[in-house]
Design an enzyme around this catalytic site. Structure first.
Site, PDB file in Angstrom:
ATOM      1  N   VAL A 150       0.843  -1.192   0.000  1.00 36.22           N
ATOM      2  CA  VAL A 150       0.000   0.000   0.000  1.00 36.22           C
ATOM      3  C   VAL A 150       0.883   1.248   0.000  1.00 36.22           C
ATOM      4  O   VAL A 150       2.105   1.161   0.100  1.00 36.22           O
ATOM      5  CB  VAL A 150      -0.991  -0.003   1.191  1.00 36.22           C
ATOM      6  CG1 VAL A 150      -1.970  -1.174   1.073  1.00 36.22           C
ATOM      7  CG2 VAL A 150      -0.271  -0.056   2.522  1.00 36.22           C
ATOM      8  N   VAL A 151       0.266   2.393  -0.116  1.00 38.41           N
ATOM      9  CA  VAL A 151       0.987   3.659  -0.296  1.00 38.41           C
ATOM     10  C   VAL A 151       2.059   3.893   0.757  1.00 38.41           C
ATOM     11  O   VAL A 151       3.144   4.360   0.448  1.00 38.41           O
ATOM     12  CB  VAL A 151      -0.012   4.839  -0.328  1.00 38.41           C
ATOM     13  CG1 VAL A 151       0.693   6.171  -0.300  1.00 38.41           C
ATOM     14  CG2 VAL A 151      -0.901   4.744  -1.549  1.00 38.41           C
ATOM     15  N   CYS A 152       1.798   3.551   2.004  1.00 40.17           N
ATOM     16  CA  CYS A 152       2.763   3.802   3.078  1.00 40.17           C
ATOM     17  C   CYS A 152       3.948   2.838   3.043  1.00 40.17           C
ATOM     18  O   CYS A 152       4.890   2.993   3.802  1.00 40.17           O
ATOM     19  CB  CYS A 152       2.072   3.730   4.433  1.00 40.17           C
ATOM     20  SG  CYS A 152       1.494   2.071   4.863  1.00 40.17           S
ATOM     21  N   GLY A 153       3.883   1.832   2.169  1.00 39.58           N
ATOM     22  CA  GLY A 153       4.964   0.866   2.051  1.00 39.58           C
ATOM     23  C   GLY A 153       4.703  -0.440   2.767  1.00 39.58           C
ATOM     24  O   GLY A 153       5.443  -1.409   2.574  1.00 39.58           O
TER      25      GLY A 153
END
Length: 178
Positions: A150-153
């Site tokens: 996801v976007v946060c890694g």
């Protein structure tokens, strides 16, 4: 011809932009679509985008013109929350009606679809899983998120399911709810 519409409720998740593709696809296939949003969703995408796609005003505020939740629930063939944040899932599961999306959900009598999208740790949290089970028990269809980064890694289940899968489920529910 039915005047019922697919209601897409967009909530505060980075995946909100993916709802544009969903709305566009449904409209291209000839389905009537209306979008409502939470205020948190507008931090990720503007209502003007959905207004351009649908040709209809997007409602955010419950009281901008009368009792919007009643007007919208009367139009609904299906009520789809895409993406559904952990916040909105908790509110829906516990009957909290503090904005247009949650009030419309509680007034709604049409089929419901919930497509979660959030950080994998949030998605797997016992409280979120409990709330999803409550929504299932209440009759909602849940389109489980995909696994990935996801976007946060972080990696795990939490990515919004593919738009094609969500679209198929919405169409099935629309045909039931007409």
């Amino acid at each position: 011809m039915s005047d019922k519409e697919i209601i897409i409720a967009v909530t505060g998740s980075i995946a909100a932009y993916k709802s544009c593709e969903l709305v566009r696809n449904l409209i291209k296939k000839g389905f009537p679509v209306r979008v409502i949003m939470t205020k948190n969703a507008t931090q990720f995408i503007g209502k003007i985008t959905f207004e351009a796609l649908t040709g209809k005003p997007v409602r955010i505020d419950e009281y901008d013109t009368g009792m919007a939740h009643i007007e919208i629930k009367n139009l609904a063939s299906v009520f789809a929350v895409v993406p559904a944040s952990a916040n909105i899932i908790g509110k829906l599961a516990n009957g909290i009606a503090d904005d247009l999306v949650t009030s419309t959900y509680l007034a709604n009598t049409s089929p419901v679809l919930i497509a979660p999208s959030m950080n994998p740790g949030m998605y797997m949290h016992k409280a979120v899983q409990r709330n999803l089970q409550i929504l299932k028990n209440d009759g909602a269809s849940i389109v489980s998120p995909d696994k990935g980064v996801v976007v946060c890694g972080d990696e795990g289940y939490g990515k919004l399911a593919s738009i094609e899968v969500i679209e198929e489920e919405i169409i099935k529910l629309h045909l039931i709810g007409k």
